[in-house]
Design an enzyme around this catalytic site. Structure first.
Site, short mmCIF file in Angstrom:
data_model
loop_
_atom_site.label_atom_id
_atom_site.label_comp_id
_atom_site.label_asym_id
_atom_site.label_seq_id
_atom_site.Cartn_x
_atom_site.Cartn_y
_atom_site.Cartn_z
N GLY A 12 -55.02 -6.39 -14.98
CA GLY A 12 -54.15 -7.41 -14.40
C GLY A 12 -52.99 -7.73 -15.31
CB SER A 13 -52.71 -9.97 -18.24
OG SER A 13 -53.91 -9.56 -18.83
CG PHE B 30 -59.69 -18.21 -14.94
CD1 PHE B 30 -58.77 -18.96 -14.23
CD2 PHE B 30 -60.99 -18.67 -15.06
CE1 PHE B 30 -59.13 -20.17 -13.65
CE2 PHE B 30 -61.37 -19.89 -14.48
CZ PHE B 30 -60.43 -20.64 -13.78
N GLY B 31 -57.67 -14.16 -15.02
CA GLY B 31 -57.07 -13.04 -15.73
C GLY B 31 -56.75 -13.42 -17.16
N GLY B 32 -56.40 -12.43 -17.95
CA GLY B 32 -55.91 -12.68 -19.30
C GLY B 32 -56.96 -13.07 -20.33
CG MET C 72 -67.48 -8.72 -13.43
SD MET C 72 -65.79 -8.45 -12.89
CE MET C 72 -64.89 -9.66 -13.85
CB SER D 223 -56.10 -7.25 -11.11
OG SER D 223 -56.26 -8.56 -10.60
CG MET E 5 -61.40 -15.39 -7.55
SD MET E 5 -60.84 -15.99 -9.15
CE MET E 5 -60.40 -14.44 -9.95
CG HIS F 266 -59.12 -5.25 -8.74
ND1 HIS F 266 -60.37 -4.68 -8.63
CD2 HIS F 266 -59.34 -6.51 -9.18
CE1 HIS F 266 -61.30 -5.55 -8.97
NE2 HIS F 266 -60.70 -6.68 -9.32
CG ASP G 224 -62.15 -6.79 -12.95
OD1 ASP G 224 -61.09 -7.01 -13.55
OD2 ASP G 224 -62.47 -7.35 -11.88
CG MET H 138 -65.28 -12.47 -8.39
SD MET H 138 -63.88 -12.52 -9.53
CE MET H 138 -62.64 -11.75 -8.49
N GLY I 3 -59.88 -7.74 -19.27
CA GLY I 3 -59.45 -7.50 -20.65
C GLY I 3 -59.09 -6.06 -20.95
CG HIS J 218 -63.84 -8.25 -7.90
ND1 HIS J 218 -63.45 -8.54 -9.19
CD2 HIS J 218 -65.17 -8.57 -7.84
CE1 HIS J 218 -64.49 -9.01 -9.87
NE2 HIS J 218 -65.53 -9.05 -9.07
CG ASP K 169 -59.41 -10.10 -8.90
OD1 ASP K 169 -60.51 -9.53 -8.98
OD2 ASP K 169 -58.44 -9.82 -9.64
C1 DX5 Z 1 -61.21 -11.72 -13.22
C2 DX5 Z 1 -60.76 -10.71 -12.21
C3 DX5 Z 1 -59.97 -9.60 -12.78
C4 DX5 Z 1 -58.68 -10.04 -13.46
C5 DX5 Z 1 -58.47 -9.14 -14.63
O1 DX5 Z 1 -62.20 -12.51 -12.66
O2 DX5 Z 1 -61.87 -10.13 -11.56
O3 DX5 Z 1 -59.72 -8.58 -11.84
O4 DX5 Z 1 -57.56 -9.93 -12.64
O5 DX5 Z 1 -57.38 -9.58 -15.35
P1 DX5 Z 1 -57.07 -9.03 -16.81
O6 DX5 Z 1 -56.84 -7.56 -16.69
O7 DX5 Z 1 -55.87 -9.78 -17.21
O8 DX5 Z 1 -58.29 -9.34 -17.66
ZN ZN Z 2 -61.50 -8.34 -10.31
#
Ligand code: DX5
Ligand code: ZN
Length: 221
Positions: free
Chosen positions: A192-193, A138-140, A132, A5, A32, A28, A170, A63, A172, A61, A30
């Site tokens: 992502g992270s 948010f990531g991380g 999900m 991501s 938003m 991927h 998707d 959102m 963590g 994706h 995102d």
């Molecule tokens: C969160 C996003 C994810 C996000 C995942 O709303 O949909 O795609 O980037 O990030 P990590 O892998 O860091 O949880």
């Molecule tokens: Zn996503």
């Protein structure tokens, strides 16, 4: 499949971020809108530019509110898979058909607190289920393992021939969580992270893929 991501990449250097993940199966993206989720990222103009900058199949994706109005544009632009949220879609059957007619795979995403049972029949219209494993936005964030029951339910329906779709997860996903997701029958792992926070994103992808593959083998042996 591993789908990094770009949410965790440097938004001022997105082309470099795409180059850094050449071994990925999907990228991927995102989208938003600061309404469906409390964060704002990017939209169709940026996706169109990203599509020109990479050959990696794009996994959008969305959102966003009102995907019935906006999602098809991403398919028409050339995204490989376009995922909408079941909590936001007004007519998800029609939306899936429109996405497919525009040449994309149709994805349906469910938030951690949304049950899967009411939507099993709907999944016949879709190519991808995005489970999900964090609250979208948010990531991380930390992985919510409870959602794996939903992946198992759908995996069983795929294995018994009742559904035909990719099970994607998707949120963590990292070296500590990818194996339990693989054991639950997930096919595609968004990270992502864990990818962009690594010193070597390409190596992080390989590591996750190897872990997922061996966990899957153990599980099916
Ligand atoms: C969160 C996003 C994810 C996000 C995942 O709303 O949909 O795609 O980037 O990030 P990590 O892998 O860091 O949880
Ligand atoms: Zn996503």
């Amino acid at each position: 499949m591993i789908a990094p991501s770009i949410l965790s990449a440097d938004f001022a250097r997105l082309a470099e971020a795409l180059d850094a993940i050449r071994g990925a199966d999907w990228v991927h993206v995102d989208v938003m809108d600061a309404h469906f989720v409390p964060n704002l990222t990017l939209g169709l103009p940026v996706v169109e530019s990203l599509l020109k900058a990479t050959d990696i199949p794009m996994d959008c994706h969305l959102m966003i509110e009102d995907p019935d109005r906006w999602a098809v544009g991403y398919a028409e632009a050339g995204a490989h898979n376009v995922t909408v949220h079941v909590e936001a879609a007004k007519d998800p059957v029609r939306l899936a058909r429109d996405l497919r007619a525009a040449g994309a795979k149709a994805g349906l995403s469910i938030k951690p607190g949304t049950p899967i049972e009411p939507y099993i029949e709907l999944l016949e219209e879709y190519d991808t289920l995005l489970v999900m494993s964090v609250e979208p936005g948010f990531g991380g964030q930390s992985f919510i393992a409870d959602v794996l029951d939903k992946a198992r339910t759908v995996r069983d329906l795929v294995d018994t021939g009742h559904l035909n779709l990719v099970v994607e997860i998707d949120g963590g996903i990292n070296a500590d969580t990818v194996e339990q997701a693989a054991e639950a029958g997930v096919d595609c792992f968004v990270a992502g992270s864990a990818v962009y926070g690594a010193d070597d994103p390409a190596r992080a992808i390989e590591g996750l893929r190897a872990q997922a593959a061996s966990a899957h083998e153990r599980f099916t042996a």
